[in-house]
Scaffold this motif. Structure first.
Motif, PDB file in Angstrom:
ATOM      1  N   LYS A  40       0.824  -1.210   0.000  1.00  0.00           N
ATOM      2  CA  LYS A  40       0.000   0.000   0.000  1.00  0.00           C
ATOM      3  C   LYS A  40       0.858   1.259   0.000  1.00  0.00           C
ATOM      4  O   LYS A  40       0.419   2.319  -0.446  1.00  0.00           O
ATOM      5  CB  LYS A  40      -0.923  -0.009   1.214  1.00  0.00           C
ATOM      6  N   PRO A  44      -0.423   5.849  -4.789  1.00  0.00           N
ATOM      7  CA  PRO A  44      -0.852   5.449  -6.127  1.00  0.00           C
ATOM      8  C   PRO A  44       0.339   5.231  -7.060  1.00  0.00           C
ATOM      9  O   PRO A  44       1.410   5.811  -6.856  1.00  0.00           O
ATOM     10  CB  PRO A  44      -1.694   6.639  -6.584  1.00  0.00           C
ATOM     11  N   GLU A 132      -9.280   4.297 -10.208  1.00  0.00           N
ATOM     12  CA  GLU A 132      -9.571   5.449  -9.354  1.00  0.00           C
ATOM     13  C   GLU A 132      -8.813   5.314  -8.041  1.00  0.00           C
ATOM     14  O   GLU A 132      -8.918   4.289  -7.353  1.00  0.00           O
ATOM     15  CB  GLU A 132     -11.072   5.539  -9.095  1.00  0.00           C
ATOM     16  N   ASP A 133      -8.031   6.316  -7.681  1.00  0.00           N
ATOM     17  CA  ASP A 133      -7.187   6.334  -6.481  1.00  0.00           C
ATOM     18  C   ASP A 133      -6.042   5.326  -6.535  1.00  0.00           C
ATOM     19  O   ASP A 133      -5.286   5.193  -5.573  1.00  0.00           O
ATOM     20  CB  ASP A 133      -8.018   6.066  -5.205  1.00  0.00           C
ATOM     21  N   ASP A 136      -2.014   7.626 -10.513  1.00  0.00           N
ATOM     22  CA  ASP A 136      -1.797   9.069 -10.502  1.00  0.00           C
ATOM     23  C   ASP A 136      -1.203   9.441 -11.862  1.00  0.00           C
ATOM     24  O   ASP A 136      -0.012   9.248 -12.111  1.00  0.00           O
ATOM     25  CB  ASP A 136      -0.840   9.454  -9.364  1.00  0.00           C
ATOM     26  N   ASN A 159      -8.884  15.947 -12.614  1.00  0.00           N
ATOM     27  CA  ASN A 159      -9.134  16.487 -11.264  1.00  0.00           C
ATOM     28  C   ASN A 159      -8.412  17.817 -11.027  1.00  0.00           C
ATOM     29  O   ASN A 159      -7.883  18.079  -9.949  1.00  0.00           O
ATOM     30  CB  ASN A 159      -8.719  15.483 -10.186  1.00  0.00           C
ATOM     31  N   SER A 368     -12.776   9.676 -12.556  1.00  0.00           N
ATOM     32  CA  SER A 368     -12.039  10.912 -12.806  1.00  0.00           C
ATOM     33  C   SER A 368     -11.498  10.960 -14.231  1.00  0.00           C
ATOM     34  O   SER A 368     -11.521  12.014 -14.891  1.00  0.00           O
ATOM     35  CB  SER A 368     -10.887  11.052 -11.809  1.00  0.00           C
TER      36      SER A 368
END
Length: 399
Positions: A40, A44, A132-133, A136, A159, A368
Motif C-alpha cells: 500500500k 498510487p 480510481e485512487d 496518478d 481532477n 475521474s
C-alpha cells in the motif's frame, strides 16, 4: 515509454510493507487474468501515456496507457505462459493475451545493452479492474510523433491537475501546449491523398483506406453488390442520419469508446475507432484486393455471438471489429492510421466529441479519467470552427 526508476532489486514485497493491495488485471477472454500484489505504501502508481508511433502501431490505440510497478513485482511464469511475447525494443518485451490480443504487461530492462541490468514491469492500465485512487496520471510523451497532438488534446487535465505534455521522452526538452502542431505536418489541402496507409507495429498487417465517395453513404444498401453505374438520382439520407459519416458525407466518423469489451480487448483506457464501409478497406493501394478477415498476421476472436475482433498475432495490435448484423461496415483501430497531416487525420475523419461511447461501463472503475476526457472533448470542440454534428451512438462495434 519513460524509463523505469532505479531502486534496489527485491524478489518479494518489502518486509516493512504496511499492508498489501491486490490489483486484479484481466483480458477480454479471461485467459491471461492475473493479480498484481503491491505494498500500500507504493500507491498510487504513476501512470503515463505514450504517443510514439511505435506504441500507437503496437496497440491500435492513439496512445499506450501504462503504470510502472515497484521493482519487487514479478509476474508468475504461469501467467506469462498464457501470453505472447513481442520484442518491442532491445530494452522492452511486450506481452499480450494469445487468445484475445489484449496488451497486458511489459518487461523493461534498465539498460538494453546489459541483459543483467535491473528489470521492472509495466502493466497496461486498461486491464486493471479499478484505477480510481490507484493511478496518478503524470502526462503525455512523444507528442512530436503525432504531428498534431493526437489524443493528448482530448485529455489535458484530471481532477484539476494539468497533465504534462512532452514532445519526446518524458522530462526532456520543453513541453508543448494544447493545440500544438508540428512544423513538419503535411498540408492536407495541398496533399489530398486518396488513400491512407495503415499498419501494425510489426507490419504483419497492412491495408489501405479510400476517401468517401457517393457510394459511401449507400454502403448499407449496396454492399457487397456493386451499385448501378449512375447513382446520382439516389435519395441520400440527411447527413445526421448516416451514422458513420460527417461534414455532409465528406468525412467518415471517428469516435472514442470506453466500453468494457473494447478496453479489455486492447488493454488501453480508451479505444479510438474509425468507421468505414467495408469496400473502402483494401489490402493494396490500388484498391484491387478487397478487405478480408484473413490476411497477413490477422487473428480473429469472437468476443460475443456474431461479433468479431481482429488483432495481429505477432505484435498484438488491435486492428478491426465487425458484426454479422452490419457487415457493410468495419471499425478500424485508429492508431494504425498513417496520416501525414497528423494522427487525428482530420481531413478524413470527423470526430464525435459530444460524448464518450459507453461511458457508464467505465465510470465505476475510472470516474475521474472519464469525466476528464468528456471535459477535454468539449473544450477541444469549442476551440474549433463549426459545430459537432453528432449522430450515432456507441462505439466498439455498436454504432
Amino acid at each position: 515509454m519513460p524509463p523505469p526508476s532505479v531502486v534496489k532489486s527485491q524478489s518479494q514485497l518489502p518486509d516493512s510493507a504496511a499492508g498489501k493491495t491486490i490489483l486484479k488485471a484481466s483480458c477480454l477472454c479471461g485467459t491471461a487474468n492475473h493479480e498484481v500484489t503491491l505494498s500500500k505504501n507504493d500507491l498510487p502508481l504513476k501512470g503515463y501515456m505514450c504517443h510514439c508511433t511505435s506504441c500507437r502501431r503496437m496497440t491500435g490505440a492513439q496512445c499506450l496507457t501504462v503504470v510502472f510497478c515497484p521493482e519487487y513485482y514479478q509476474p508468475a511464469q504461469s501467467v506469462l505462459d498464457k501470453m505472447t511475447p513481442y520484442v518491442f525494443t532491445k530494452r522492452i518485451i511486450q506481452y499480450f493475451c494469445s487468445t484475445c490480443g489484449c496488451q497486458m504487461l511489459a518487461r523493461c530492462l534498465e539498460n538494453g545493452d546489459d541483459p543483467n541490468s535491473t528489470v521492472t514491469w509495466d502493466v497496461a492500465t486498461g486491464t486493471l479492474e479499478r484505477i480510481e485512487d490507484i493511478v496518478d496520471w503524470q502526462g503525455h510523451e512523444h507528442l512530436q510523433d503525432t504531428l498534431d497532438g493526437g489524443f493528448a488534446d482530448f485529455l489535458t487535465e484530471i481532477n484539476g491537475k494539468k497533465l504534462e505534455r512532452w514532445p519526446a521522452h518524458y522530462g526532456k526538452h520543453e513541453q508543448v501546449p494544447p493545440g500544438w502542431s508540428s512544423t513538419s505536418r503535411s498540408n492536407s489541402k495541398a496533399n489530398p491523398e486518396d488513400k491512407l496507409h495503415c499498419t501494425c507495429r510489426c507490419r504483419g498487417v497492412e491495408f489501405y483506406l479510400s476517401r468517401p465517395s457517393a457510394r459511401s453513404a449507400l454502403a448499407e444498401k449496396y454492399w457487397p453488390k456493386e451499385p448501378p453505374v449512375d447513382i446520382s438520382n439516389e435519395q441520400l439520407s440527411p447527413e445526421n442520419e448516416i451514422l458513420y459519416m460527417r461534414d455532409n458525407n465528406t468525412k467518415f466518423l471517428a469516435g472514442l469508446c470506453s466500453c468494457n469489451s473494447c478496453r479489455l480487448a486492447a488493454g488501453i483506457e480508451i479505444v479510438t475507432w474509425a468507421f468505414l464501409p467495408t469496400f473502402q478497406i483494401t489490402q493494396d493501394k490500388e484498391g484491387k484486393i478487397p478487405w478480408s478477415g484473413d490476411f497477413g498476421t490477422l487473428k480473429r476472436y469472437e468476443s460475443s455471438p456474431g461479433c468479431h475482433r481482429y488483432f495481429c498475432s505477432r505484435c498484438g495490435a488491435f486492428v478491426f471489429y465487425d458484426a454479422e448484423d452490419r457487415q457493410f461496415l468495419k471499425d478500424v483501430a485508429f492508431g494504425l492510421i498513417d496520416a501525414p497531416e497528423g494522427s487525428r487525420a482530420e481531413s478524413w475523419f470527423g470526430w464525435r466529441t459530444s460524448r464518450l461511447g459507453y461511458r457508464d461501463d467505465d465510470i465505476p472503475r475510472a470516474e475521474s479519467f472519464v469525466l476528464a476526457i468528456e471535459k477535454g472533448l468539449r473544450e477541444w470542440e469549442a476551440s474549433r470552427p463549426g459545430p459537432d454534428l453528432s449522430g450515432g451512438s456507441g462505439s466498439g462495434g455498436a454504432l
